[in-house]
Design an enzyme around this catalytic site. Sequence first.
Site, PDB file in Angstrom:
ATOM      1  N   GLU A   1       0.885  -1.179   0.000  1.00 36.97           N
ATOM      2  CA  GLU A   1       0.000   0.000   0.000  1.00 36.97           C
ATOM      3  C   GLU A   1       0.914   1.218   0.000  1.00 36.97           C
ATOM      4  O   GLU A   1       1.562   1.509   1.007  1.00 36.97           O
ATOM      5  CB  GLU A   1      -0.905   0.010   1.236  1.00 36.97           C
ATOM      6  CG  GLU A   1      -1.938  -1.103   1.268  1.00 36.97           C
ATOM      7  CD  GLU A   1      -3.046  -0.929   0.232  1.00 36.97           C
ATOM      8  OE1 GLU A   1      -3.179   0.177  -0.331  1.00 36.97           O
ATOM      9  OE2 GLU A   1      -3.759  -1.911  -0.027  1.00 36.97           O
TER      10      GLU A   1
ATOM     11  N   CYS B   1      -1.768   9.286   2.712  1.00 39.90           N
ATOM     12  CA  CYS B   1      -1.584   8.738   1.352  1.00 39.90           C
ATOM     13  C   CYS B   1      -2.710   9.174   0.417  1.00 39.90           C
ATOM     14  O   CYS B   1      -2.495   9.343  -0.775  1.00 39.90           O
ATOM     15  CB  CYS B   1      -1.485   7.223   1.403  1.00 39.90           C
ATOM     16  SG  CYS B   1      -2.940   6.440   2.124  1.00 39.90           S
TER      17      CYS B   1
END
Length: 480
Positions: free
Chosen positions: A251, A285
Site C-alpha cells: 500500500e 496517502c
Amino acid sequence: MTLSGSLQRALFIDGEFVGSDGEISPVTDKASGEVIGESITATDVDVDRAVAGAVAAQREWYTTPATERAAILRRGGAILEREAGRFKEILIREGGAIGPKAEGEIGASVIEFFQAAELATTPLGEIIPSGQRGRVNIVERRPVGVVGLITAWNAPVHIAMRVLAPAIALGNTVVLKPAPETPFTGGLMLAEVLAEAGLPAGVVQVLTGGPAGARLVSHPQVDMIHFTGSEDTGRRINVAAAPLLKRVALELGGNNASIVLSDADVELAARCGAGSSFGHQGQVCIATGRHIVLADVAADYVAALSAEAAKLTVGDPYTAAVDLGPMLSQRQVDKALAMVSSSVELGARVVEGGTADGVFLRPTVVDQVRPGMVLHDEEVFAPIAPVTVVDSVDEALKIVNGTRFGLSTAVFSRDLDTAWSVADQVRSGMVHVNDGTALHESQVPFGGTAASGLGDDLGGRANIDLLTERRWTSLQRNVL
Ligand code: NAD
C-alpha cells in the site's frame, strides 16, 4: 507522560516484553522535540527469534476454535476503546496528530477489531460440483501463515490494525514492525492490548526499529509481507521478496487529484479539497495533492480554497486545540518548501500560506501549477494544495491520468451523469463523487493501482483474498 515502563526499551516476543542488545533510540514528541521515551532497534537475532515464535504458534492458533479467536478480538476492541485516552495522548505526541485525528484513528481501529471478530466466523470456502461420481471438491481458505507487517508512521494504530486484526482472525500469526517514529502506538501499546485480551504467546510479535523490516522481507519463514509506506521502499521490498517467491502486498503513496468541473458546487469542492489537502498536515496517502479545476470556476475555487486555508490554526496539539499540528520533522518541512520554491521558479504562484515556523507549516495554496513542476508530478505529503487550471474535461482527464500513481480521485459536479462519466475514465483504485479524496471505511476494500499499490486490497471481504490461500481438497466417497 502516561507511557508504562514495560514499553520502554522493549520488544514484544512470545507474549512478553523483553530486552535486546539492539541500539537504543529516543522517541520524540514531534511538536516540541521533547524525548518522550526510548525504543530498541531490533537485531537480526531478535527477528529470528520472533519469526521462530510466530511459526511455532501458527498451527495451534489456526486450529483454535474460530469462536475463541473472535472472542479475543472482541475483548481487544473493548480494551482499545477503554484505553482510547491513553492512545490519544501518545498519538498526539509521537505521531504529531491533532486530537480529533487521533480520536478518529483509534475509533477506526476499534472497528477493525470488531469487524475482524465477525470475519473469524464468516463462511469461508466453496463446494464445487465434480465431474467424477462420488468426489466432493472443497475449496478451502487457509491462512497464509506468518505475515510480516511493516507499517508507516502517519496513522500508526490504524495502519497496523487494518491488517493485524483480519490476519489473526483468519488464523495467521503476525510479526509487526512499526515505523521507527511511532514504536509505541504503532506496535508496543497494541501488544499490551492484545496480551490483556488473552491472545496466546507468539500470535503477534512486535519488533521496533528500522532494519528489522528488511530482515523480515528476506526471512525464509515469513510467508507474506504486508507493507504500507513509500513507493521507493515498496519497490525495494518487491525486488527483495521476488527471489523467495514471497507473497507481497504493498500500500504505497498517491498523487491524488480532485477534479472540479464547471457545474460543481464550488464551496463544497473547496471545503472537501481543503479537508483532504490539509488534514493531518497533508501527511496522508489519500490526501488531495492536485486540484484540477475548469477555467470558468477557477477564480472562485482558488478564492474559496484560500479562505478555507486562511482560517486554519497551526500549533502544538498537545498544548492547544489547533487544526494542524507539526510536520513529522524539519526535514519534511524543508522538502515541502523546496517543492514550492522550485515550482514557483517555473511559474507557479503562492496565493496563501507558504511559510513555516519550525515544524509548523501554514496550509498553503499554490496556483498556476502545471505538469513538469515537482508540486504536480510528485507526492507532496505536506499541507499544500497545488491548483492546475484546465480548459476542458479532456485536458483534465489527460492531466489526472498522466501520473504513475493511482490511489484516490475526487470529481465534483452537480450533474451525476457527468460526474460518473468522468469518474469512469479515471485510472484510480478509488474514486469519490462530490467528496474529498481522503475517505476511508473499514468495511470497504481500500487500495491503489499502478505505483500506488500491489496485491489485493484490504478491508471487508477483500481481507479474505488478501490474507488466505485457496486450497482444493477433494474427498472421494465411493472408495469402498
Ligand atoms: P517508508 O517507506 O519510509 O517506511 C515505511 C516502513 O518501511 C517503516 O516501518 C520503515 O522502517 C520500513 N522500511 C524502510 N526501509 C525498508 C526496507 N528496505 N525493507 C523493509 N522495510 C523497510 O514510508 P513512511 O515515510 O513511513 O510513510 C509515508 C509513505 O507511506 C507515503 O508515501 C504515504 O503515501 C505512504 N502511505 C500509504 C498508505 C496506503 O494505504 N496506501 C497509507 C499510509 C501511508
